[in-house]
Scaffold this active site. Structure first.
Site, PDB file in Angstrom:
ATOM      1  N   SER A 100      42.139  14.688 -14.199  1.00 49.96           N
ATOM      2  CA  SER A 100      41.627  16.083 -14.332  1.00 49.96           C
ATOM      3  C   SER A 100      42.589  17.026 -15.319  1.00 49.96           C
ATOM      4  CB  SER A 100      41.691  16.824 -13.174  1.00 49.96           C
ATOM      5  OG  SER A 100      41.480  18.243 -13.035  1.00 49.96           O
ATOM      6  N   TYR A 133      47.006  19.930  -5.436  1.00 48.82           N
ATOM      7  CA  TYR A 133      45.915  18.914  -5.849  1.00 48.82           C
ATOM      8  C   TYR A 133      46.135  18.445  -7.187  1.00 48.82           C
ATOM      9  CZ  TYR A 133      41.727  17.780  -8.354  1.00 48.82           C
ATOM     10  OH  TYR A 133      40.757  16.867  -9.046  1.00 48.82           O
ATOM     11  N   LYS A 146      47.182  14.837  -8.708  1.00 51.71           N
ATOM     12  CA  LYS A 146      46.410  13.925  -9.867  1.00 51.71           C
ATOM     13  C   LYS A 146      47.561  13.344 -10.883  1.00 51.71           C
ATOM     14  CE  LYS A 146      42.198  13.978  -8.651  1.00 51.71           C
ATOM     15  NZ  LYS A 146      41.440  12.603  -8.463  1.00 51.71           N
TER      16      LYS A 146
HETATM   17  P1  NAD Z   1      33.241  14.670  -4.088  1.00 54.31           P
HETATM   18  O1  NAD Z   1      33.959  15.446  -3.145  1.00 54.31           O
HETATM   19  O2  NAD Z   1      31.901  15.147  -4.329  1.00 54.31           O
HETATM   20  O3  NAD Z   1      33.720  13.146  -4.084  1.00 54.31           O
HETATM   21  C1  NAD Z   1      34.576  12.470  -3.630  1.00 54.31           C
HETATM   22  C2  NAD Z   1      34.246  11.552  -2.490  1.00 54.31           C
HETATM   23  O4  NAD Z   1      35.245  10.926  -2.039  1.00 54.31           O
HETATM   24  C3  NAD Z   1      33.663  11.959  -1.348  1.00 54.31           C
HETATM   25  O5  NAD Z   1      32.402  11.605  -1.447  1.00 54.31           O
HETATM   26  C4  NAD Z   1      34.608  11.872  -0.427  1.00 54.31           C
HETATM   27  O6  NAD Z   1      33.966  11.774   1.008  1.00 54.31           O
HETATM   28  C5  NAD Z   1      35.299  10.673  -0.557  1.00 54.31           C
HETATM   29  N1  NAD Z   1      36.580  10.582  -0.248  1.00 54.31           N
HETATM   30  C6  NAD Z   1      37.595  11.576  -0.246  1.00 54.31           C
HETATM   31  N2  NAD Z   1      38.611  10.763   0.452  1.00 54.31           N
HETATM   32  C7  NAD Z   1      38.159   9.734   0.760  1.00 54.31           C
HETATM   33  C8  NAD Z   1      39.047   8.565   1.303  1.00 54.31           C
HETATM   34  N3  NAD Z   1      40.371   8.584   1.726  1.00 54.31           N
HETATM   35  N4  NAD Z   1      38.340   7.337   1.342  1.00 54.31           N
HETATM   36  C9  NAD Z   1      37.151   7.325   1.086  1.00 54.31           C
HETATM   37  N5  NAD Z   1      36.521   8.253   0.436  1.00 54.31           N
HETATM   38  C10 NAD Z   1      36.723   9.365   0.441  1.00 54.31           C
HETATM   39  O7  NAD Z   1      34.246  15.067  -5.618  1.00 54.31           O
HETATM   40  P2  NAD Z   1      33.749  14.910  -7.058  1.00 54.31           P
HETATM   41  O8  NAD Z   1      33.312  16.381  -7.730  1.00 54.31           O
HETATM   42  O9  NAD Z   1      32.536  13.884  -7.043  1.00 54.31           O
HETATM   43  O10 NAD Z   1      35.000  14.329  -7.507  1.00 54.31           O
HETATM   44  C11 NAD Z   1      35.338  12.983  -7.847  1.00 54.31           C
HETATM   45  C12 NAD Z   1      36.542  12.793  -8.226  1.00 54.31           C
HETATM   46  O11 NAD Z   1      36.691  13.221  -9.455  1.00 54.31           O
HETATM   47  C13 NAD Z   1      37.663  12.989  -7.534  1.00 54.31           C
HETATM   48  O12 NAD Z   1      38.747  12.392  -7.448  1.00 54.31           O
HETATM   49  C14 NAD Z   1      38.331  14.658  -8.083  1.00 54.31           C
HETATM   50  O13 NAD Z   1      39.292  14.909  -7.946  1.00 54.31           O
HETATM   51  C15 NAD Z   1      37.916  14.300  -9.602  1.00 54.31           C
HETATM   52  N6  NAD Z   1      37.604  15.512 -10.407  1.00 54.31           N
HETATM   53  C16 NAD Z   1      36.679  16.423 -10.067  1.00 54.31           C
HETATM   54  C17 NAD Z   1      36.455  17.432 -10.660  1.00 54.31           C
HETATM   55  C18 NAD Z   1      35.355  18.359 -10.413  1.00 54.31           C
HETATM   56  O14 NAD Z   1      35.310  19.677 -10.792  1.00 54.31           O
HETATM   57  N7  NAD Z   1      34.124  17.830  -9.556  1.00 54.31           N
HETATM   58  C19 NAD Z   1      37.125  17.514 -11.874  1.00 54.31           C
HETATM   59  C20 NAD Z   1      38.324  16.714 -12.362  1.00 54.31           C
HETATM   60  C21 NAD Z   1      38.396  15.660 -11.527  1.00 54.31           C
HETATM   61  C1  WQD Z   2      35.717  28.227 -13.663  1.00 56.16           C
HETATM   62  C2  WQD Z   2      35.867  29.772 -14.038  1.00 56.16           C
HETATM   63  C3  WQD Z   2      37.080  30.997 -12.493  1.00 56.16           C
HETATM   64  C4  WQD Z   2      34.434  30.634  -8.987  1.00 56.16           C
HETATM   65  C5  WQD Z   2      38.761  23.841 -10.915  1.00 56.16           C
HETATM   66  C6  WQD Z   2      39.918  23.183 -10.573  1.00 56.16           C
HETATM   67  C7  WQD Z   2      40.259  22.089 -11.553  1.00 56.16           C
HETATM   68  C8  WQD Z   2      38.983  21.128 -11.480  1.00 56.16           C
HETATM   69  C9  WQD Z   2      37.810  21.955 -11.620  1.00 56.16           C
HETATM   70  C10 WQD Z   2      39.290  19.199 -10.188  1.00 56.16           C
HETATM   71  C11 WQD Z   2      37.166  30.225 -13.848  1.00 56.16           C
HETATM   72  C12 WQD Z   2      35.701  31.423 -12.488  1.00 56.16           C
HETATM   73  C13 WQD Z   2      35.172  30.582 -10.277  1.00 56.16           C
HETATM   74  C14 WQD Z   2      34.090  31.925  -8.701  1.00 56.16           C
HETATM   75  C15 WQD Z   2      34.763  32.589 -10.737  1.00 56.16           C
HETATM   76  N1  WQD Z   2      38.639  20.353 -10.547  1.00 56.16           N
HETATM   77  N2  WQD Z   2      35.194  31.712 -11.186  1.00 56.16           N
HETATM   78  N3  WQD Z   2      34.221  32.930  -9.384  1.00 56.16           N
HETATM   79  O1  WQD Z   2      39.203  26.950 -12.169  1.00 56.16           O
HETATM   80  O2  WQD Z   2      38.330  25.414 -14.390  1.00 56.16           O
HETATM   81  O3  WQD Z   2      38.809  24.285 -12.309  1.00 56.16           O
HETATM   82  O4  WQD Z   2      37.914  22.883 -10.735  1.00 56.16           O
HETATM   83  O5  WQD Z   2      39.986  18.399 -10.813  1.00 56.16           O
HETATM   84  O6  WQD Z   2      41.510  21.497 -10.796  1.00 56.16           O
HETATM   85  O7  WQD Z   2      41.022  23.944 -10.481  1.00 56.16           O
HETATM   86  O8  WQD Z   2      36.983  25.763 -12.128  1.00 56.16           O
HETATM   87  O9  WQD Z   2      34.453  26.200 -11.666  1.00 56.16           O
HETATM   88  O10 WQD Z   2      36.552  26.988 -10.139  1.00 56.16           O
HETATM   89  O11 WQD Z   2      36.195  28.043 -12.162  1.00 56.16           O
HETATM   90  O12 WQD Z   2      34.964  34.031 -11.408  1.00 56.16           O
HETATM   91  O13 WQD Z   2      33.505  32.095  -7.655  1.00 56.16           O
HETATM   92  O14 WQD Z   2      34.856  30.592 -13.055  1.00 56.16           O
HETATM   93  O15 WQD Z   2      38.122  32.087 -12.390  1.00 56.16           O
HETATM   94  O16 WQD Z   2      37.389  31.305 -14.996  1.00 56.16           O
HETATM   95  P1  WQD Z   2      38.502  25.772 -12.547  1.00 56.16           P
HETATM   96  P2  WQD Z   2      36.083  26.752 -11.568  1.00 56.16           P
END
Ligand code: NAD
Ligand code: WQD
Length: 337
Positions: A124, A149, A153
């Site tokens: 991330s 969190y 990562k």
């Molecule tokens: P999500 O929660 O929808 O998907 C994660 C999945 O992993 C879920 O289906 C959950 O049930 C499963 N899971 C969690 N712990 C587990 C375990 N111990 N064993 C088996 N399954 C498990 O999240 P997502 O948005 O699809 O994110 C996927 C990955 O990408 C995550 O690692 C997240 O940290 C990373 N990521 C997400 C974002 C985002 O904003 N969505 C941004 C950066 C990184």
């Molecule tokens: C985006 C913008 C908020 C919600 C988070 C995690 C990051 C990554 C992605 C996994 C910001 C604003 C949001 C709301 C708002 N996850 N906001 N009202 O903060 O960039 O990242 O999710 O790795 O680790 O920190 O994404 O979508 O939460 O926010 O005003 O109800 O929207 O302040 O400026 P963010 P976000």
């Protein structure tokens, strides 16, 4: 040979599985359904007209992992499984380190035992912390993530770097996602957060569909053009395309590779609201509140390394992202339930 997708029932994982099936790969999914629904995988199978092998299991369970690797010939692992709520990680840090860090250790041990040493990890942009200038290139040193969190990562990234340094048979991609949004064009799969959404786009789409009254904007006094936070939103379909290319690249190049997956453009919270209004024809009521703890003013990628080394570039604009999000939300006002 099959590809193992951990977390394949989740938001990004389900889109990944669909893309792999469409690209002709055989897919095995492991998911403990702690933040997802079995229905997402069923829908993926319907759209692709192809089935996956699904295991309801936990990546921290070594015996379970060994049995999966024992039953299938796996060529590589795409590792999405993890917990991702920033706020929850502050309240329950051990849960996050156990799930995200210990889970990845168990997975790597099981892979080693099975002789599978190609791994794509969902990292991330949060690992950069709050860099002094934008856009963020992979050469920018990782900063200090502001919550457990983010630290989980960063810790996993460090573990994987050590692993590849110790054993040159490993090929690892660390993909640093910016802000994944959007949904598959079918409108059948999408993001379905449990409880109150933490992230901006799922929150706005639940407001527009009538599930929530108003968006709270966290701060309009940032040093950004309109005062609200600026982020690099990337369509989930572009993101999964980046995984396919990264997976192919690491099969040719051992070692650790880091790629940003972002568009290289930042949009503010107000830009997002305007785009939702335009696309849906509906109002987006909002209130302004104070800044959210740990938020940065702005964050967007320099994605040129992925272009140079993978030939990858995000193709979808903000309107595409919102249109596809809205199609999913409108067709499934209550998500998968
Ligand atoms: P999500 O929660 O929808 O998907 C994660 C999945 O992993 C879920 O289906 C959950 O049930 C499963 N899971 C969690 N712990 C587990 C375990 N111990 N064993 C088996 N399954 C498990 O999240 P997502 O948005 O699809 O994110 C996927 C990955 O990408 C995550 O690692 C997240 O940290 C990373 N990521 C997400 C974002 C985002 O904003 N969505 C941004 C950066 C990184
Ligand atoms: C985006 C913008 C908020 C919600 C988070 C995690 C990051 C990554 C992605 C996994 C910001 C604003 C949001 C709301 C708002 N996850 N906001 N009202 O903060 O960039 O990242 O999710 O790795 O680790 O920190 O994404 O979508 O939460 O926010 O005003 O109800 O929207 O302040 O400026 P963010 P976000």
């Amino acid at each position: 040979m099959a590809i193992l997708v951990t977390g394949g029932a989740g938001y990004i994982g389900s889109h990944m599985v669909l893309s792999l099936l469409v690209n002709g790969y055989d897919v095995i999914v492991i998911d403990n359904l702690s933040n997802s629904s079995r229905e997402s995988v069923r829908r993926v199978e319907q759209i692709a007209k192809k089935s996956v092998v699904f295991y309801d299991g936990d990546i921290r369970d070594r015996d379970f992992l060994d049995s999966v690797f024992g039953r299938h010939e796996v060529s590589e692992v795409l590792h999405f499984a993890g917990l991702k709520s920033v706020g929850e990680s502050v309240l329950e840090p051990l849960k996050y380190y156990d799930n995200n860090v210990s889970g990845t250790l168990a997975l790597c041990e099981a892979m080693n035992t099975a002789g599978v040493r190609r791994l794509v990890f969902s990292s991330s942009a949060t690992v950069y912390g709050d860099p002094a200038s934008m856009p963020i290139h992979e050469g920018v040193p990782t900063g200090q993530p502001t919550n457990p969190y983010g630290r989980s990562k960063l810790m996993v990234e460090e573990v994987l770097k050590d692993l590849a340094a110790a054993d040159s048979q490993w090929s690892i991609a660390l993909l640093r996602y910016f802000n994944p949004v959007g949904a598959h064009v079918s409108g059948k799969i999408g993001e379905d957060p449990f409880g109150i959404p933490n992230n901006l786009v799922p929150f706005i789409s639940q407001v527009v569909v009538g599930r929530r009254e108003a968006l709270t904007i966290y701060g309009n006094d940032y040093p950004t053009p309109d005062g609200t936070g600026v982020r690099d939103y990337i369509h989930v379909e572009d993101l999964v395309e980046g995984h396919v290319l990264a997976m192919r690249a690491i099969s040719r190049k051992p070692g650790v590779h880091v790629w940003n997956l972002g568009t290289g453009r930042g949009y503010s919270v107000l830009d997002m609201i305007e785009t939702f209004k335009k696309v849906t024809g509906k109002d987006v009521p909002y209130v302004i509140a104070g800044r959210r703890d740990g938020d940065v003013a702005e964050c967007w990628a320099d994605p040129s390394k992925a272009l140079d080394e993978l030939g990858w570039k995000a193709g979808h604009c903000l309107s595409d992202m919102v249109e596809d999000t809205w199609r999913w939300q409108k067709n499934n006002p209550n998500g998968y339930s």
